[in-house]
Design an enzyme around this catalytic site. Structure first.
Site, mmCIF file in Angstrom:
data_model
loop_
_atom_site.group_PDB
_atom_site.id
_atom_site.type_symbol
_atom_site.label_atom_id
_atom_site.label_comp_id
_atom_site.label_asym_id
_atom_site.label_seq_id
_atom_site.Cartn_x
_atom_site.Cartn_y
_atom_site.Cartn_z
ATOM 1 N N HIS A 100 17.257 67.318 -112.704
ATOM 2 C CA HIS A 100 18.130 67.450 -113.877
ATOM 3 C C HIS A 100 18.929 66.157 -114.093
ATOM 4 C CE1 HIS A 100 21.091 69.787 -116.484
ATOM 5 N NE2 HIS A 100 21.760 68.674 -116.211
ATOM 6 N N GLU A 101 19.533 65.663 -113.008
ATOM 7 C CA GLU A 101 20.395 64.476 -113.137
ATOM 8 C C GLU A 101 19.580 63.223 -113.428
ATOM 9 O OE1 GLU A 101 23.443 64.939 -113.582
ATOM 10 O OE2 GLU A 101 23.397 67.009 -112.884
ATOM 11 N N GLY A 136 26.238 68.374 -110.453
ATOM 12 C CA GLY A 136 25.901 66.957 -110.569
ATOM 13 C C GLY A 136 26.414 66.373 -111.867
ATOM 14 N N CYS A 155 24.450 72.551 -117.814
ATOM 15 C CA CYS A 155 24.824 71.135 -117.856
ATOM 16 C C CYS A 155 26.288 71.024 -118.251
ATOM 17 C CB CYS A 155 23.949 70.404 -118.876
ATOM 18 S SG CYS A 155 24.268 68.639 -118.952
ATOM 19 N N LEU A 156 27.028 70.149 -117.573
ATOM 20 C CA LEU A 156 28.451 69.959 -117.882
ATOM 21 C C LEU A 156 28.655 69.427 -119.297
ATOM 22 C CD1 LEU A 156 29.748 68.462 -114.501
ATOM 23 C CD2 LEU A 156 30.120 70.776 -115.379
ATOM 24 N N HIS A 180 18.835 62.696 -117.016
ATOM 25 C CA HIS A 180 19.927 62.124 -117.816
ATOM 26 C C HIS A 180 19.810 60.601 -117.918
ATOM 27 C CE1 HIS A 180 22.588 65.381 -118.939
ATOM 28 N NE2 HIS A 180 22.669 65.845 -117.705
ATOM 29 N N GLN A 194 26.951 60.657 -118.877
ATOM 30 C CA GLN A 194 27.780 61.784 -119.305
ATOM 31 C C GLN A 194 29.259 61.413 -119.415
ATOM 32 O OE1 GLN A 194 25.813 64.543 -116.271
ATOM 33 N NE2 GLN A 194 26.360 65.971 -117.884
#
Ligand code: ZN
Length: 171
Positions: A131-132, A47, A89-90, A135, A52
Site C-alpha cells: 500500500h505504502e 503507514g 488510507c489516512l 503511494h 501524503q
C-alpha cells in the site's frame, strides 16, 4: 509531538511519481521525524508515505504493530501468493475497501544512513508495504478495488467507488 497535515485524495501530489532520496542528511532526518510524528498522531495508523504530507520523495514510515520501520527508495524484489482483505488510507478517512495483494513480499530498501537492508513481510506487513510503496508511484488503494467493494466505515454501507476514483484523479 504534533503532526503535519495529511493531504486528502484529490490532491495532485498523491498522483505524482515521487523522486528518490540522494542525500542522507539532516533534511532526510527531519522528514522521517515529521512522518513518524504525523503517523503516531493519526488514529488507526499503519503507514504513511512522504507524498501524503506534501513531500514528493520516496520515503515511508510504517508501524504495523512491531515498531517503527523506515523505508527509503524501496524496491520490490519478490512477491508470492495472494491475500484479500480490508484496506484504508489516512488520506481518505472514513472509508475502507477490499483489495487483493501479494501475501508475501521481499524488498530492498535503504536506512536513514544509506545502508542497504532487506525486509521480508507476510500478511498484514506485506499489505502495508505494498500500500505504502504504491503511494510513491501515485497509485492509491481505490485503484485496486474490484467489485465496487468500497465501504463507508460509519454506516457499513457501500460507498460510491466511481465518485472516489473520479475525485482522486489528476485534475
Ligand atoms: Zn495510503
Amino acid at each position: 509531538m504534533s503532526g503535519k497535515k495529511i493531504l486528502p485524495f484529490g490532491d495532485p501530489i498523491l498522483r505524482k511519481k515521487a523522486r528518490p532520496i540522494v542525500r542522507f542528511d539532516q533534511e532526510l532526518g527531519k522528514l522521517l521525524g515529521d512522518l513518524a510524528n504525523t503517523l503516531y498522531a493519526a488514529e488507526g495508523r499503519a503507514g504513511l508515505a512522504a507524498p501524503q504530507i506534501g513531500v514528493s520523495k520516496r520515503v515511508i514510515v510504517m508501524d504495523c504493530g512491531d515498531g517503527l520501520i523506515e523505508l527509503i527508495n524501496p524496491r520490490i524484489l519478490e512477491t508470492r501468493g495472494e491475500q484479500t482483505g480490508s484496506e484504508a488510507c489516512l488520506s481518505f478517512p472514513g472509508y475502507s475497501g477490499v483489495v487483493k495483494r501479494a501475501n508475501y513480499v521481499k524488498i530492498k530498501t535503504l536506512t536513514r544512513n544509506g545502508e542497504e537492508l532487506l525486509i521480508e513481510g507476510e500478511e498484514f506487513l506485506a499489505r502495508c508495504i505494498q500500500h505504502e510503496m504504491d503511494h510513491l508511484d501515485g497509485v492509491l488503494y481505490i485503484d485496486h478495488i474490484q467489485d465496487n467493494e468500497l465501504y463507508d466505515d460509519q454506516t457499513g454501507e457501500k460507498a460510491n467507488l466511481q465518485e472516489a476514483v473520479r475525485r482522486s484523479k489528476k485534475p
